[in-house]
Design a protein around this motif. Sequence first.
Motif: not given
Length: 332
Positions: A268-291
């Motif tokens: 619900g915070g920053l990690a979710s907003r960054i994830s939305d950007v990546l998914v909406d743009r079809g970007v796949r990362l090599e690694g992702f962690r939310r803390l």
Amino acid sequence: MTMAATTEQITSFTFGDLLSSRTVIGQTLKELGQDHDNLWVLTPDIGATLVEFRDTYPDRFVDVGLSEQACVGIAAGLAAEGNIPVVSGMLPFLSMRALEQVRSDICYPNLPVKIVGTHGGLVGNGGSTHYAVEDLGLMTSLVNMTVTSIGDPLMVGEVLRQSMDMTGPLYIRLAVGKKDKVVYEPGSVRIEIGKGITAREGGDLTIFAHGETVSQALEAAEVLAAEHGLDARVVDMFTLKPIDEDLVLRCAEETGRFVVVEDHLAYGGLASRISDVLVDRGVRLEGFRRLGIPQVFAGFGEDTELRDKHGYGLTATVDAALAVAGAKGGAS
């Protein structure tokens, strides 16, 4: 939204002295009150740090007592008459108790009310009723609301100054606001609402943070460099809405691995907003962690103790960075 920047963008930073964000707010509002005769300051009985404005402009200062809903409603009425109201208080109550008034009285008519407050995250040892940990999820969901979370006390004054020209509402999230670490050398970074700050350059991974976790992210980056030979970029994403999509995408292209650490619920915070950007743009990362804070009521304790307990302290940040640095193929 266009905001005039006041300093040149560079990437130097320092762990400086402790400074009170509340003091900066009081001094800045007093200065702004001289230039803007339509600036009003309101508080729901949390006005100790607003004494300078109150004493200088008593006719434009309102303390409504312990009633956040009334405070927001009065601010909306003042804004509708052409004024610039600043509401200052504790965010657990301004973001939840007054949520309906913020939504319907301020955001719906898109009024230039600034909501600035303390106790964002697990700070103050007041227990779960006094922690604002859902606030960013709530505020970023509101139409017309600009949302910021500031860790460096000197930034608060600049954001307030820029906000005088805004036509819509603004949310400014702080920690306790009494002893805040100065992260940046004065004048060393470009501060612009809607744009992130690259606090440290690096090419192996990117650590995103906001608020008080920025200084923790910088400490983690130093540990990673000194003990593990990893070069971590640190981004202070102090504006969560509108988020700096260009910076997120550039970091994805240049580092390919993200750790997001924040003093807020993990979802619900920053990690979710960054994830939305990546998914909406079809970007796949090599690694992702939310803390962040898991789905629990966090209990009592000092902020660093609670971060460690709930898995987003300094050690957890370093471990997450090591995990994404070793990740192969696909987000995790």
